[in-house]
Design a protein around this motif. Structure first.
Motif, mmCIF file in Angstrom:
data_model
loop_
_atom_site.group_PDB
_atom_site.id
_atom_site.type_symbol
_atom_site.label_atom_id
_atom_site.label_comp_id
_atom_site.label_asym_id
_atom_site.label_seq_id
_atom_site.Cartn_x
_atom_site.Cartn_y
_atom_site.Cartn_z
ATOM 1 N N THR A 5 -25.244 1.481 -41.702
ATOM 2 C CA THR A 5 -24.215 0.373 -41.634
ATOM 3 C C THR A 5 -23.208 0.511 -40.843
ATOM 4 O O THR A 5 -22.238 0.255 -39.541
ATOM 5 C CB THR A 5 -24.321 -1.406 -42.025
ATOM 6 N N LYS A 9 -21.540 -0.309 -37.206
ATOM 7 C CA LYS A 9 -20.250 -0.163 -36.959
ATOM 8 C C LYS A 9 -18.955 0.251 -36.506
ATOM 9 O O LYS A 9 -18.081 0.157 -35.475
ATOM 10 C CB LYS A 9 -19.993 -0.673 -38.443
ATOM 11 N N GLN A 12 -20.147 0.431 -33.075
ATOM 12 C CA GLN A 12 -19.525 -1.010 -32.025
ATOM 13 C C GLN A 12 -17.843 -0.804 -32.161
ATOM 14 O O GLN A 12 -17.493 -1.195 -30.534
ATOM 15 C CB GLN A 12 -19.860 -1.857 -32.482
ATOM 16 N N TRP A 80 -30.288 -4.355 -36.227
ATOM 17 C CA TRP A 80 -29.776 -5.481 -36.496
ATOM 18 C C TRP A 80 -31.420 -5.898 -37.991
ATOM 19 O O TRP A 80 -30.947 -7.174 -38.039
ATOM 20 C CB TRP A 80 -29.642 -6.662 -35.480
ATOM 21 N N GLU A 81 -32.439 -5.334 -37.818
ATOM 22 C CA GLU A 81 -33.573 -6.164 -38.578
ATOM 23 C C GLU A 81 -32.919 -4.860 -40.172
ATOM 24 O O GLU A 81 -34.145 -5.185 -41.136
ATOM 25 C CB GLU A 81 -34.990 -4.837 -37.798
#
Length: 84
Positions: A5, A9, A12, A80-81
């Protein structure tokens, strides 16, 4: 927060900076400072994306090697899973 994660992040965030600076460059295309900033964050984004994809699989179609791995795009969970 899991390492996966955190890495996603970072990708992104760097992508957001590239978009933001790109929008500025649309209005100020002759700004050497903005162009240098864009180039810096483009390289950082490419590196972060590469590290993520090496660890967890492709984020986009251009992150796969179809000749080597086949259509590996669908063989791992989507970003996202994954639950932390």
């Amino acid at each position: 927060m899991s390492r996966r994660t955190e890495m996603l992040k970072k990708v992104q965030q760097l992508n957001f900076v590239m978009i933001d600076v790109g929008l500025y460059l649309n209005n100020q295309p002759d700004s050497p400072a903005a162009l240098a900033l864009f180039n810096k964050y483009q390289a950082l984004h490419a590196q972060a994306k590469k590290e993520y994809e090496e660890a967890y699989g492709p984020l986009t179609y251009n992150g796969i090697n179809a000749e080597k791995d086949g259509w590996s795009w669908i063989q791992k969970p989507w970003p996202w899973e994954v639950e932390d």
